[in-house]
Design a protein around this motif. Structure first.
Motif, PDB file in Angstrom:
ATOM      1  N   ARG A 259       0.825  -1.204   0.000  1.00 22.94           N
ATOM      2  CA  ARG A 259       0.000   0.000   0.000  1.00 22.94           C
ATOM      3  C   ARG A 259       0.865   1.262   0.000  1.00 22.94           C
ATOM      4  N   TYR A 260       0.300   2.335  -0.541  1.00 25.12           N
ATOM      5  CA  TYR A 260       0.958   3.642  -0.543  1.00 25.12           C
ATOM      6  C   TYR A 260      -0.124   4.722  -0.495  1.00 25.12           C
ATOM      7  N   ASP A 261       0.275   5.963  -0.224  1.00 26.93           N
ATOM      8  CA  ASP A 261      -0.663   7.084  -0.151  1.00 26.93           C
ATOM      9  C   ASP A 261      -0.772   7.766  -1.505  1.00 26.93           C
ATOM     10  N   ALA A 262      -1.999   7.988  -1.944  1.00 20.59           N
ATOM     11  CA  ALA A 262      -2.242   8.679  -3.206  1.00 20.59           C
ATOM     12  C   ALA A 262      -3.015   9.956  -2.916  1.00 20.59           C
ATOM     13  N   ALA A 263      -2.556  11.068  -3.462  1.00 18.60           N
ATOM     14  CA  ALA A 263      -3.228  12.353  -3.300  1.00 18.60           C
ATOM     15  C   ALA A 263      -3.266  13.029  -4.672  1.00 18.60           C
ATOM     16  N   PHE A 264      -4.456  13.450  -5.090  1.00 18.81           N
ATOM     17  CA  PHE A 264      -4.590  14.083  -6.399  1.00 18.81           C
ATOM     18  C   PHE A 264      -5.802  15.002  -6.399  1.00 18.81           C
ATOM     19  N   GLU A 265      -5.885  15.824  -7.427  1.00 22.09           N
ATOM     20  CA  GLU A 265      -7.010  16.732  -7.580  1.00 22.09           C
ATOM     21  C   GLU A 265      -7.884  16.223  -8.710  1.00 22.09           C
ATOM     22  N   ASP A 266      -9.175  16.059  -8.422  1.00 24.96           N
ATOM     23  CA  ASP A 266     -10.124  15.587  -9.425  1.00 24.96           C
ATOM     24  C   ASP A 266     -10.379  16.726 -10.412  1.00 24.96           C
ATOM     25  N   PRO A 267     -10.091  16.522 -11.703  1.00 26.09           N
ATOM     26  CA  PRO A 267     -10.256  17.616 -12.664  1.00 26.09           C
ATOM     27  C   PRO A 267     -11.715  18.022 -12.885  1.00 26.09           C
ATOM     28  N   ALA A 268     -12.659  17.117 -12.696  1.00 25.89           N
ATOM     29  CA  ALA A 268     -14.067  17.439 -12.925  1.00 25.89           C
ATOM     30  C   ALA A 268     -14.653  18.265 -11.787  1.00 25.89           C
ATOM     31  N   THR A 269     -14.361  17.884 -10.554  1.00 30.32           N
ATOM     32  CA  THR A 269     -14.960  18.568  -9.401  1.00 30.32           C
ATOM     33  C   THR A 269     -14.020  19.560  -8.734  1.00 30.32           C
ATOM     34  N   LYS A 270     -12.754  19.550  -9.129  1.00 29.55           N
ATOM     35  CA  LYS A 270     -11.715  20.424  -8.554  1.00 29.55           C
ATOM     36  C   LYS A 270     -11.533  20.176  -7.058  1.00 29.55           C
ATOM     37  N   ARG A 271     -11.876  18.969  -6.599  1.00 34.70           N
ATOM     38  CA  ARG A 271     -11.692  18.608  -5.189  1.00 34.70           C
ATOM     39  C   ARG A 271     -10.413  17.812  -5.038  1.00 34.70           C
ATOM     40  N   GLN A 272      -9.795  17.962  -3.872  1.00 36.43           N
ATOM     41  CA  GLN A 272      -8.603  17.178  -3.563  1.00 36.43           C
ATOM     42  C   GLN A 272      -9.043  15.853  -2.954  1.00 36.43           C
ATOM     43  N   ILE A 273      -8.423  14.783  -3.439  1.00 33.17           N
ATOM     44  CA  ILE A 273      -8.769  13.443  -2.967  1.00 33.17           C
ATOM     45  C   ILE A 273      -7.496  12.779  -2.453  1.00 33.17           C
ATOM     46  N   CYS A 274      -7.574  12.274  -1.251  1.00 36.22           N
ATOM     47  CA  CYS A 274      -6.469  11.513  -0.664  1.00 36.22           C
ATOM     48  C   CYS A 274      -7.016  10.146  -0.275  1.00 36.22           C
ATOM     49  N   ARG A 275      -6.330   9.127  -0.728  1.00 36.93           N
ATOM     50  CA  ARG A 275      -6.763   7.759  -0.428  1.00 36.93           C
ATOM     51  C   ARG A 275      -5.544   6.857  -0.445  1.00 36.93           C
ATOM     52  N   GLU A 276      -5.798   5.616  -0.112  1.00 28.97           N
ATOM     53  CA  GLU A 276      -4.730   4.628  -0.126  1.00 28.97           C
ATOM     54  C   GLU A 276      -4.748   3.906  -1.471  1.00 28.97           C
ATOM     55  N   GLY A 277      -3.580   3.738  -2.069  1.00 22.14           N
ATOM     56  CA  GLY A 277      -3.454   2.992  -3.313  1.00 22.14           C
ATOM     57  C   GLY A 277      -2.752   1.672  -3.036  1.00 22.14           C
ATOM     58  N   MET A 278      -2.667   0.829  -4.063  1.00 18.54           N
ATOM     59  CA  MET A 278      -1.968  -0.434  -3.879  1.00 18.54           C
ATOM     60  C   MET A 278      -1.184  -0.784  -5.134  1.00 18.54           C
ATOM     61  N   TYR A 279      -0.126  -1.546  -4.938  1.00 17.59           N
ATOM     62  CA  TYR A 279       0.656  -2.092  -6.028  1.00 17.59           C
ATOM     63  C   TYR A 279       1.063  -3.504  -5.642  1.00 17.59           C
ATOM     64  N   LYS A 280       1.409  -4.303  -6.645  1.00 14.56           N
ATOM     65  CA  LYS A 280       1.751  -5.704  -6.404  1.00 14.56           C
ATOM     66  C   LYS A 280       3.155  -5.982  -6.909  1.00 14.56           C
ATOM     67  N   THR A 281       3.897  -6.773  -6.134  1.00 19.55           N
ATOM     68  CA  THR A 281       5.226  -7.218  -6.549  1.00 19.55           C
ATOM     69  C   THR A 281       5.286  -8.737  -6.447  1.00 19.55           C
ATOM     70  N   GLY A 282       6.072  -9.336  -7.312  1.00 20.89           N
ATOM     71  CA  GLY A 282       6.241 -10.787  -7.268  1.00 20.89           C
ATOM     72  C   GLY A 282       6.010 -11.418  -8.622  1.00 20.89           C
ATOM     73  N   LEU A 283       5.609 -12.676  -8.610  1.00 19.11           N
ATOM     74  CA  LEU A 283       5.502 -13.505  -9.814  1.00 19.11           C
ATOM     75  C   LEU A 283       4.043 -13.725 -10.198  1.00 19.11           C
ATOM     76  N   LEU A 284       3.751 -13.519 -11.474  1.00 19.67           N
ATOM     77  CA  LEU A 284       2.439 -13.809 -12.050  1.00 19.67           C
ATOM     78  C   LEU A 284       2.661 -14.744 -13.234  1.00 19.67           C
ATOM     79  N   LEU A 285       2.017 -15.914 -13.212  1.00 19.19           N
ATOM     80  CA  LEU A 285       2.184 -16.930 -14.263  1.00 19.19           C
ATOM     81  C   LEU A 285       0.849 -17.285 -14.899  1.00 19.19           C
ATOM     82  N   THR A 286       0.889 -17.567 -16.191  1.00 25.24           N
ATOM     83  CA  THR A 286      -0.234 -18.168 -16.892  1.00 25.24           C
ATOM     84  C   THR A 286       0.284 -19.429 -17.555  1.00 25.24           C
ATOM     85  N   LEU A 287      -0.337 -20.565 -17.242  1.00 22.03           N
ATOM     86  CA  LEU A 287       0.084 -21.859 -17.780  1.00 22.03           C
ATOM     87  C   LEU A 287      -1.026 -22.426 -18.644  1.00 22.03           C
ATOM     88  N   ARG A 288      -0.634 -23.004 -19.785  1.00 25.83           N
ATOM     89  CA  ARG A 288      -1.615 -23.624 -20.667  1.00 25.83           C
ATOM     90  C   ARG A 288      -0.982 -24.848 -21.308  1.00 25.83           C
TER      91      ARG A 288
END
Length: 155
Positions: free
Chosen positions: A54-83
């Protein structure tokens, strides 16, 4: 009546036909291997071994001109598709492996708003693709990115 007799004659053959399964073991670093079982069929099987961060995300919404702060997420590691692909003439089972390894490089502070600071996450992703030939009851080993080892066995 003949069809019933034919079906009764063929039923032992169908009952004795055992469905093949593919065992995929993954080793990361010095950790113990983790095994996963999949049927050998034409379906794609996804193995997601990524960890969520998790990380902190802060940005301004261009449509409403409001500031939004929320938690974001990212993933690290291995992703496989087997067929599993159709069997070859010599009886070996081709298995297509497609995947990616995502590594964390760092977080830098970004734009500062009233509600918080935006964190910019830096990731590096390495994609790979391979088709391996697995003989029945033999293990095929594939090393990925120097940090993961995949062992595929068809039974």
């Amino acid at each position: 009546m003949r069809w019933i007799a034919l079906l009764l004659c063929l039923s032992p053959l169908v009952a004795s036909a055992e469905a093949s399964k593919m065992t995929v073991s993954v080793v990361s670093g010095s950790n113990a291997p983790k095994s996963y079982n999949y049927p050998v069929d034409a379906d794609k099987h996804v193995l997601d071994l990524r960890a969520i961060h998790r990380y902190d995300a802060a940005f301004e919404d261009p449509a409403t001109k409001r500031q939004i702060c929320r938690e974001g997420m990212y993933k690290t590691g291995l992703l496989l598709t087997l067929r599993a692909l159709p069997k070859t003439a010599d009886g070996s089972q081709p298995v297509e492996i497609i995947g990616q390894v995502s590594n964390f490089n760092g977080i830098t502070p970004g734009k500062i708003l009233k509600c918080g600071t935006n964190q910019e996450v830096s990731l590096s992703t390495t994609a790979f693709s391979d088709t391996i030939q697995v003989e029945k009851d033999r293990t095929k080993v594939v090393a990925i990115d120097g940090s993961y080892t995949i062992m595929v066995k068809v039974q």
